[in-house]
Design an enzyme around this catalytic site. Structure first.
Site, short mmCIF file in Angstrom:
data_model
loop_
_atom_site.label_atom_id
_atom_site.label_comp_id
_atom_site.label_asym_id
_atom_site.label_seq_id
_atom_site.Cartn_x
_atom_site.Cartn_y
_atom_site.Cartn_z
N LYS A 32 0.80 -1.44 -0.30
CA LYS A 32 0.28 0.14 0.30
C LYS A 32 0.99 0.63 -0.22
CE LYS A 32 -1.03 0.82 4.80
NZ LYS A 32 -0.45 1.72 4.99
N THR A 33 1.91 0.93 0.71
CA THR A 33 3.05 2.50 0.55
C THR A 33 3.59 2.47 -0.56
OG1 THR A 33 3.69 2.28 2.70
CG2 THR A 33 4.95 3.26 1.34
N ASP A 223 -3.73 7.62 5.02
CA ASP A 223 -3.47 6.80 5.11
C ASP A 223 -4.64 6.06 6.35
OD1 ASP A 223 -1.72 4.26 4.04
OD2 ASP A 223 -0.45 5.12 5.96
N GLU A 224 -4.37 4.60 6.48
CA GLU A 224 -4.59 3.80 7.25
C GLU A 224 -5.68 4.55 8.12
OE1 GLU A 224 -2.89 1.62 8.10
OE2 GLU A 224 -0.69 1.86 7.84
N GLN A 254 -6.56 -4.56 10.19
CA GLN A 254 -6.24 -4.55 11.12
C GLN A 254 -6.63 -3.07 11.88
OE1 GLN A 254 -1.68 -4.61 9.39
NE2 GLN A 254 -2.82 -4.68 7.38
N ARG A 610 2.48 -10.03 10.86
CA ARG A 610 3.88 -9.26 11.36
C ARG A 610 5.03 -9.99 10.49
NH1 ARG A 610 2.04 -5.19 10.10
NH2 ARG A 610 -0.59 -6.59 9.80
#
Length: 758
Positions: A32-33, A223-224, A254, A610
Site C-alpha cells: 500500500k505504501t 493512509d490507514e 487491521q 508481521r
C-alpha cells in the site's frame, strides 16, 4: 513511466485512478505504501500542483518515508506536498487560522502528562474524591467526548450523559470538562484531541476558512483509513467536498485502535457517502509465506463485520506455524529465549531478525530476564520515549514558557526548578490570584509586587527576570531555536545541576540533555526547515509519536520486544507471538460484545501478519497475576488456525515433553467444552506428487464402525489400510498406512472423514 512497470494490475489501477472518490482495500503486505507513493507521483506527473495535494498519515515517520520515495521519482517537487499526520497538518492550519478561535499562533500543545497534571489540579480545587474521579478516567471521558465532537456545553446539556455520569458516580464530570477546556484556553494551549476538535469548529463556524482549504486541496489522500475517528473523517470529508477527489487506503482487518476512538464504520460504510466510489482491492501479499498467509486468512474469516477479500501470495510455502506450550510464564520466557539463541546460531540470523510480540507491556518481564541470561541483546519498543524523560521535559518546559507565558503547566513545572525557595502553596496562590483577577499567570508573575505579597516573591522576581531575558532573545533578537535553547539550558541552571550530579543516573541525564541540544542543532541546520524558530521546533517535538523516534544505530541488532499495537506497520523475519491464553488474549476486558471480540481477532491477525518467514505462537499453563499463580487455558484463537498449517513444537530449552493441548472453544462470550484440538498437530504432509481424486460415491462412515484391518478412503490422502485404533477416553485415533507414497498417518476420528472401501 518506469514506476508503473513494477506494479501488479490492481496496484496500477489504483495509481492511475485520478478523478473521483477511490477506496483502496490493502491487505497485509500488499504494497500500500508503494501505491500511495506512486499515486502521488502520478498525480504530479499529470499536472496536479504539489501544493494542492494533501496526504494524511498516522506517523511522521510514515510521511517522511513516503516523501523520500516520492522525491526519488519526481524530485524536489515532493517537498511542496502537504504531507504529515492529522495532528501536524491541522496544527499547522490552526497556527495560521487559530486567531479566529481566540488562540495566538504560538499556542502550546499539551501532552498527556500536561493534561493529567491540569485535571489533577482541578479535582483538588473542586475538593472531589480523587479515588472516584481518577485522573485517567476523567481524561479518557474528555477525550472520547472531543473525538465524538461533543463540546463542554453539549456535554453538560445532555441528560443522557448526565445520567451516565450519575450512574458512574462522577456527577461533576461535565463541570470538570468545562473547567478543563476553560483553563486550556486561558493557557493558550490545546491538547492533542483539540487539534482535531478545534479544526472541526474552525471549519464549522468559519465557512470562508473552510472554502479556502477546500479549493486549495484538489486531492485528499488518507493512509490507514481504518484507524480514523469520527472527527478525522468529518474533516477529510469536508475538505474534499468541492473537488470530491478523496482517496482512502486501509484494511478493515487491521482496525485495532477502537480504544483510541478509531471507528471501523468509517471504512465499512465509506461507500454510503460516495455512490460513485471506485473500490480496488490489493490482495497479493509480498511479505509472508503461504503458510502464514493461509493461517492469517483462517483467523480473519471468522469476523462477520468485514470487507471480504482473498489475500494470497506467490512466496514460498514456508514452515508450519508452531504452537509452543509452556508450564508457566517464566518457562515460556526461557523457551522463547532458547529458541531464538538456537535459531540464530544454526541459521546465521541476526538478533534484529527476531521479534517477541505480546498483548500487554507487563508480559515483557519473563522474556527480558530470559534474554539477559543468554546475553541476547534486546530492545523494548513503547517504553519511556526520549522526549518524555524528566530532564528533557524540564528543559522543554522552560522553552515552552519562553514562547507562551500563558502556559500554566509549563509554569508549574519550572517555577521552582532548580529550587529557588518557591513552595507549592505559593504556586497555588499565583494560579488562584490569576484566576480571581481574570488575568494570565504571567501578569501575576511579572508584576508580583502589585499583587498580594507571597513568600518567595524574591525568587519569583528572579524567575520573571530570567524569562524576560529569554523572551528578548526570541522576540527582539530573533535568535534561532538552538541559540535560545543552549542559552536557556545554561542560564536556567539545569545544565549545571545535571553536570554536578556524578552518579551513573546523573551522567545519563546530563548526556540526554546534551542530546536534546544536538537534536535542536540538527533541526536548525536542516536546509528543509525554512522556519528555524523555537516555536516551530517545539511544535515538531510536541507532535512526535513513539513510532517516530529515530532509530539508534546501536539498537539495530537487537531482538525487538513490543506490544502488538506497537508492531502495526512493521515486519520481522521471525515472530514469536506469546501469551495466547484466555482472558489475556483475547483480553478479558474485550469480551463484552461481539464487536470487542472481533477487534481482538483483528489484533491477532495483525500479529500473525508481521511475520515474514516463520511464526511461533506460545501459551503458558500458569501465570502469576497480582502475586498469585493462576491456572491458564489456551486461547480460543488457537482453535481458529487452519490445521493444515499448524503443528506443536518442542523448542530448545523446554523442561518437559510438550504434547498436544486441549483448548476450550468459545462461542460468543461463554465457554463450552470442545473436542480436542489435536487436529492442529496432526497436520498431514501429503506426497506432493500425488493428487487423490475422491470417489463419486464418497460418504463418510460412522467413526464407531471403523476397525483395524479395514481398507478406507480419505478425501485427501486416498486409499489406505487401518493398522490400529487407539482409544483414550472419548478420543479415538486411527493409525492408517496410505498408498501412493503418502505413508502412515495418525488421524483423530472425530474430525477425519473416512469411508470403508469394500
Amino acid at each position: 513511466m518506469d514506476y508503473l512497470a513494477g506494479l501488479n494490475e490492481p496496484q496500477r489501477k489504483a495509481v492511475e485512478h485520478i478523478d473521483g472518490p477511490l477506496m483502496i482495500i490493502a491487505g497485509a503486505g500488499s504494497g500500500k505504501t508503494r501505491v500511495l507513493t506512486y499515486r502521488t507521483a502520478h498525480l504530479i506527473e499529470k499536472g496536479v500542483d504539489p501544493f494542492a495535494i494533501l496526504l494524511l498519515t498516522f506517523t511522521n515517520k510514515a510521511a517522511g518515508e513516503m516523501r523520500h520515495r516520492i522525491e526519488t521519482v519526481i524530485g524536489n517537487a515532493a517537498k511542496n506536498i502537504w504531507m504529515g499526520t492529522f495532528h501536524s497538518i491541522f496544527a499547522k492550519i490552526l497556527r495560521f487560522e487559530g486567531t479566529r478561535l481566540g488562540y495566538t499562533s504560538n499556542f502550546s500543545i499539551y501532552d498527556t502528562d500536561d493534561s493529567k497534571s491540569l485535571i489533577r489540579a482541578l479535582i483538588k480545587e473542586k475538593n472531589l474524591d480523587d479515588k472516584v474521579y481518577k485522573v485517567n478516567l476523567v481524561l479518557n471521558r474528555i477525550s472520547n467526548a472531543k473525538n465524538r465532537l461533543i463540546g463542554p456545553a453539549q456535554y453538560t446539556g445532555s441528560s443522557i450523559l448526565a445520567e451516565e455520569d450519575r450512574l458512574a458516580r462522577i456527577p461533576a464530570m461535565g463541570e470538570l470538562y468545562q473547567l478543563y477546556c476553560a483553563r486550556c484556553f486561558a493557557a493558550n494551549a490545546m491538547d492533542f484531541d483539540d487539534l482535531l476538535f478545534q479544526t472541526n469548529i474552525l471549519f464549522r463556524d468559519h465557512l470562508d476558512v473552510l472554502n479556502k482549504y477546500q479549493h486549495k486541496f484538489k486531492h485528499v489522500m488518507v493512509d490507514e483509513f481504518q484507524d480514523t475517528n469520527v472527527s478525522q473523517y468529518l474533516i477529510t470529508k469536508k475538505l474534499s467536498a468541492v473537488n470530491r477527489n478523496i482517496c482512502v487506503v486501509g484494511d478493515d482487518a487491521q482496525s485495532i485502535y477502537a480504544f483510541r476512538g478509531a471507528d471501523i464504520q468509517n471504512i465499512l460504510n465509506f461507500e454510503r457517502d460516495y455512490s460513485d466510489l471506485v473500490t480496488i482491492k490489493l490482495e497479493e501479499n509480498y511479505r509472508s509465506t503461504k503458510a502464514i498467509v493461509a493461517v492469517a486468512n483462517s483467523i480473519i474469516s471468522r469476523n462477520k463485520n468485514q470487507l471480504k477479500k482473498d489475500v494470497f501470495t506467490s512466496n514460498e510455502d514456508g514452515d508450519d506455524i508452531e504452537i509452543i506450550r509452556a508450564s508457566s510464564d517464566n518457562e515460556e520466557g526461557r523457551m522463547i529465549a532458547s529458541a531464538i539463541f538456537e535459531a540464530a546460531q544454526k541459521e546465521n540470523l541476526t538478533w534484529s531478525d527476531f521479534a517477541i510480540l505480546y498483548r500487554t507491556n507487563a508480559q515483557s518481564r519473563s522474556f527480558e530476564e530470559a534474554l539477559r541470561r543468554l546475553n541476547i541483546k534486546y530492545r523494548i519498543i513503547g517504553g519511556v520515549s526520549f522526549y518524555q524523560r524528566k530532564e528533557i521535559k524540564d528543559v522543554l518546559g522552560y522553552l515552552r514558557f519562553t514562547v507562551n507565558q500563558n502556559d500554566e503547566e509549563a509554569f508549574k513545572r519550572i517555577i521552582n526548578l532548580p529550587k529557588r525557595g518557591i513552595g507549592d502553596t505559593t504556586i497555588a496562590k499565583i494560579v488562584v490570584t490569576a484566576a480571581e483577577n481574570n488575568v494570565p499567570i504571567w501578569d501575576v508573575v511579572s508584576n508580583i509586587s502589585q499583587f498580594q505579597a507571597a513568600r518567595g516573591s524574591a525568587g519569583i522576581e528572579a524567575f520573571s527576570d530570567l524569562i524576560k531575558s529569554f523572551k528578548l532573545m526570541v522576540e527582539v533578537e530573533q535568535k534561532d531555536a538552538y541559540e535560545v535553547a543552549n542559552h536557556v539550558a545554561k542560564a536556567s541552571g539545569l545544565l549545571r545541576e545535571l553536570y554536578e550530579d556524578k552518579t551513573v543516573e546523573g551522567l545519563a541525564r546530563y548526556q540526554n540533555l546534551q542530546e536534546l541540544l544536538n537534536a535542536i542543532k540538527s533541526f536548525v541546520d536542516n536546509p528543509e526547515n525554512e522556519d528555524k524558530s523555537l516555536a516551530t521546533f517545539l511544535q515538531s517535538v510536541s507532535l512526535l509519536t513513539n513510532a517516530d523516534a529515530d532509530e539508534d544505530p546501536a539498537d539495530r541488532d537487537k531482538v525487538t520486544l513490543m506490544t502488538i499495537h506497537s508492531a502495526k506497520g512493521l515486519e520481522f523475519n521471525r515472530v514469536f507471538l506469546v501469551g495466547l491464553e484466555e482472558d489475556l488474549f483475547p483480553s478479558q476486558m474485550m469480551l463484552q460484545s461481539q464487536q470487542d471480540l472481533e477487534e481482538e481477532r483483528r489484533l491477532f491477525y495483525v500479529a500473525v501478519t508481521r511475520a515474514e518467514k516463520k511464526l511461533q505462537i506460545s501459551y503458558a499453563e500458569s501465570r502469576y497475576q497480582f502475586g498469585r499463580l493462576k491456572a491458564c487455558e489456551p486461547s480460543r484463537f488457537l482453535n481458529e488456525l487452519d490445521p493444515n498449517f499448524v503443528k506443536m513444537a518442542k523448542p530448545a530449552g523446554a523442561r518437559k515433553e510438550v504434547s498436544s493441548f486441549r483448548p476450550v472453544q468459545k462461542t460468543g462470550f461463554t465457554a463450552k467444552p470442545a473436542p480436542s484440538a489435536a487436529q492442529l498437530i496432526q497436520k498431514p504432509t501429503t506426497n506432493t506428487n500425488y493428487q487423490h481424486v475422491v470417489s463419486a460415491n464418497f460418504q463418510a462412515t460412522d467413526a464407531l464402525a471403523l476397525a483395524a484391518g479395514q481398507k478406507v478412503e480419505h478425501a485427501k490422502f486416498g486409499f489406505g489400510l487401518i493398522k490400529r485404533i487407539e482409544v483414550n477416553g472419548a478420543e479415538r485415533k486411527a493409525v492408517i498406512d496410505f498408498e501412493k507414497g503418502v505413508g502412515e498417518k495418525t488421524l483423530l476420528l472425530s474430525f477425519a472423514k473416512l469411508m470403508i472401501v469394500t
